[in-house]
Motif scaffolding. Structure first.
Motif, PDB file in Angstrom:
ATOM      1  N   UNK A  60       0.794  -1.217   0.000  1.00 21.25           N
ATOM      2  CA  UNK A  60       0.000   0.000   0.000  1.00 21.25           C
ATOM      3  C   UNK A  60       0.826   1.266   0.000  1.00 21.25           C
ATOM      4  N   UNK A  61       0.204   2.373   0.284  1.00 20.19           N
ATOM      5  CA  UNK A  61      -1.171   2.446   0.756  1.00 20.19           C
ATOM      6  C   UNK A  61      -2.193   2.414  -0.382  1.00 20.19           C
ATOM      7  N   UNK A  62      -3.360   1.906  -0.059  1.00 21.07           N
ATOM      8  CA  UNK A  62      -4.520   2.050  -0.928  1.00 21.07           C
ATOM      9  C   UNK A  62      -5.187   3.329  -0.456  1.00 21.07           C
ATOM     10  N   UNK A  84      -2.350   7.534  14.203  1.00 25.87           N
ATOM     11  CA  UNK A  84      -1.422   8.173  13.264  1.00 25.87           C
ATOM     12  C   UNK A  84      -2.112   8.382  11.926  1.00 25.87           C
ATOM     13  N   UNK A  85      -2.481   9.628  11.662  1.00 28.35           N
ATOM     14  CA  UNK A  85      -3.157   9.980  10.415  1.00 28.35           C
ATOM     15  C   UNK A  85      -2.918  11.470  10.187  1.00 28.35           C
ATOM     16  N   UNK A  86      -1.753  11.777   9.659  1.00 28.48           N
ATOM     17  CA  UNK A  86      -1.388  13.159   9.381  1.00 28.48           C
ATOM     18  C   UNK A  86      -1.803  13.506   7.955  1.00 28.48           C
ATOM     19  N   UNK A  87      -2.357  14.698   7.778  1.00 25.21           N
ATOM     20  CA  UNK A  87      -2.789  15.158   6.456  1.00 25.21           C
ATOM     21  C   UNK A  87      -1.680  16.027   5.863  1.00 25.21           C
ATOM     22  N   UNK A  88      -1.357  15.753   4.597  1.00 22.17           N
ATOM     23  CA  UNK A  88      -0.272  16.449   3.902  1.00 22.17           C
ATOM     24  C   UNK A  88      -0.820  17.180   2.682  1.00 22.17           C
ATOM     25  N   UNK A  89      -0.103  18.225   2.274  1.00 23.89           N
ATOM     26  CA  UNK A  89      -0.402  18.901   1.014  1.00 23.89           C
ATOM     27  C   UNK A  89       0.864  19.587   0.526  1.00 23.89           C
ATOM     28  N   UNK A  90       0.898  19.803  -0.773  1.00 28.81           N
ATOM     29  CA  UNK A  90       2.001  20.536  -1.406  1.00 28.81           C
ATOM     30  C   UNK A  90       1.377  21.404  -2.491  1.00 28.81           C
ATOM     31  N   UNK A  94      -2.489  18.475  -6.637  1.00 31.54           N
ATOM     32  CA  UNK A  94      -3.883  18.928  -6.595  1.00 31.54           C
ATOM     33  C   UNK A  94      -4.737  18.315  -5.485  1.00 31.54           C
ATOM     34  N   UNK A  95      -4.150  17.465  -4.646  1.00 31.25           N
ATOM     35  CA  UNK A  95      -4.917  16.839  -3.570  1.00 31.25           C
ATOM     36  C   UNK A  95      -4.199  16.978  -2.233  1.00 31.25           C
ATOM     37  N   UNK A  96      -4.987  16.881  -1.156  1.00 27.98           N
ATOM     38  CA  UNK A  96      -4.452  16.675   0.192  1.00 27.98           C
ATOM     39  C   UNK A  96      -4.536  15.174   0.422  1.00 27.98           C
ATOM     40  N   UNK A  97      -3.622  14.605   1.209  1.00 26.25           N
ATOM     41  CA  UNK A  97      -3.640  13.174   1.427  1.00 26.25           C
ATOM     42  C   UNK A  97      -3.133  12.833   2.822  1.00 26.25           C
ATOM     43  N   UNK A  98      -3.483  11.631   3.241  1.00 24.76           N
ATOM     44  CA  UNK A  98      -3.008  11.124   4.514  1.00 24.76           C
ATOM     45  C   UNK A  98      -3.103   9.616   4.515  1.00 24.76           C
ATOM     46  N   UNK A  99      -2.267   8.985   5.304  1.00 24.52           N
ATOM     47  CA  UNK A  99      -2.250   7.522   5.376  1.00 24.52           C
ATOM     48  C   UNK A  99      -2.369   7.074   6.828  1.00 24.52           C
ATOM     49  N   UNK A 100      -2.873   5.864   6.992  1.00 23.80           N
ATOM     50  CA  UNK A 100      -3.012   5.238   8.296  1.00 23.80           C
ATOM     51  C   UNK A 100      -2.943   3.731   8.087  1.00 23.80           C
ATOM     52  N   UNK A 101      -2.867   2.984   9.162  1.00 25.00           N
ATOM     53  CA  UNK A 101      -2.794   1.522   9.070  1.00 25.00           C
ATOM     54  C   UNK A 101      -4.030   0.895   9.688  1.00 25.00           C
ATOM     55  N   UNK A 102      -4.422  -0.247   9.144  1.00 30.24           N
ATOM     56  CA  UNK A 102      -5.452  -1.028   9.812  1.00 30.24           C
ATOM     57  C   UNK A 102      -4.780  -1.834  10.929  1.00 30.24           C
ATOM     58  N   UNK A 103      -5.529  -2.516  11.769  1.00 29.62           N
ATOM     59  CA  UNK A 103      -4.912  -3.261  12.865  1.00 29.62           C
ATOM     60  C   UNK A 103      -3.985  -4.396  12.431  1.00 29.62           C
ATOM     61  N   UNK A 104      -3.989  -4.766  11.161  1.00 29.37           N
ATOM     62  CA  UNK A 104      -3.161  -5.857  10.648  1.00 29.37           C
ATOM     63  C   UNK A 104      -1.939  -5.345   9.902  1.00 29.37           C
ATOM     64  N   UNK A 105      -1.751  -4.030   9.880  1.00 32.80           N
ATOM     65  CA  UNK A 105      -0.578  -3.443   9.248  1.00 32.80           C
ATOM     66  C   UNK A 105      -0.750  -3.064   7.794  1.00 32.80           C
ATOM     67  N   UNK A 107      -1.552  -0.725   4.842  1.00 34.50           N
ATOM     68  CA  UNK A 107      -1.494   0.729   4.709  1.00 34.50           C
ATOM     69  C   UNK A 107      -2.669   1.219   3.862  1.00 34.50           C
ATOM     70  N   UNK A 108      -3.432   2.153   4.429  1.00 33.82           N
ATOM     71  CA  UNK A 108      -4.578   2.740   3.764  1.00 33.82           C
ATOM     72  C   UNK A 108      -4.445   4.250   3.810  1.00 33.82           C
ATOM     73  N   UNK A 109      -5.305   4.936   3.111  1.00 33.61           N
ATOM     74  CA  UNK A 109      -5.285   6.383   3.182  1.00 33.61           C
ATOM     75  C   UNK A 109      -6.473   6.979   2.472  1.00 33.61           C
ATOM     76  N   UNK A 110      -6.605   8.281   2.631  1.00 31.32           N
ATOM     77  CA  UNK A 110      -7.624   9.052   1.945  1.00 31.32           C
ATOM     78  C   UNK A 110      -6.938  10.183   1.194  1.00 31.32           C
ATOM     79  N   UNK A 111      -7.604  10.693   0.169  1.00 31.12           N
ATOM     80  CA  UNK A 111      -7.163  11.919  -0.487  1.00 31.12           C
ATOM     81  C   UNK A 111      -8.391  12.744  -0.825  1.00 31.12           C
ATOM     82  N   UNK A 112      -8.187  14.066  -0.904  1.00 32.90           N
ATOM     83  CA  UNK A 112      -9.271  14.994  -1.215  1.00 32.90           C
ATOM     84  C   UNK A 112      -8.774  16.010  -2.236  1.00 32.90           C
TER      85      UNK A 112
END
Length: 132
Positions: A60-62, A84-90, A94-105, A107-112
């Motif tokens: 991942x991350x997905x 742990x889910x910090x949001x990043x941008x540059x 064109x998007x803001x993004x952040x990643x986090x883990x599920x309990x099994x390790x 890697x996932x994330x969201x973007x906007x």
């Protein structure tokens, strides 16, 4: 011709994994073909599979597109205790993004999308509301 996509994550306990992903995705699985396996169609033709097994280290991350990353982060902190889910941008991205883990390790994330007009256009294209 490629017309659909699936991505799979593995969890050590399918019942716990299914419940956790139901919370993240805000819906029950669309398909449970057999024991130890659940699938969600996230958007037409895009599937997430959760399978019982040994999680793959370092995958991942997905990242899932959302319309409000801050709101989604707050929800996951509250409902799942995500720490742990910090949001990043540059400026050049064109998007803001952040990643986090599920309990099994996994890697996932969201973007906007930062440009909300572009975001709505993308949603319409993906859902087949307008032609490209």
């Amino acid at each position: 011709m490629i017309f659909e996509i699936t991505n799979q994550v593995r969890v050590t306990n399918i019942m716990d994994g299914q419940k956790w992903y139901e919370t993240v995705l805000k819906k029950k699985p669309d398909f449970i073909p057999h024991e130890g396996f659940a699938e969600w169609e996230l958007i037409p033709g895009c599937w997430l599979q959760v399978a019982e097994g040994i999680p793959t280290v370092g995958n991942g991350p997905i990242r899932f597109g959302v319309t409000n990353i801050e709101s989604e982060r707050e929800r996951l902190v509250k409902e799942l205790g995500i720490e742990e889910f910090e949001i990043h941008s540059r400026p050049e991205v064109p998007v803001k993004w952040g990643a986090f883990s599920d309990p099994w390790g996994n890697q996932l994330g969201f973007f906007e999308y930062q440009d909300k007009v572009a975001e709505q256009d993308r949603i319409k294209i993906i859902l087949g509301k307008i032609e490209v």
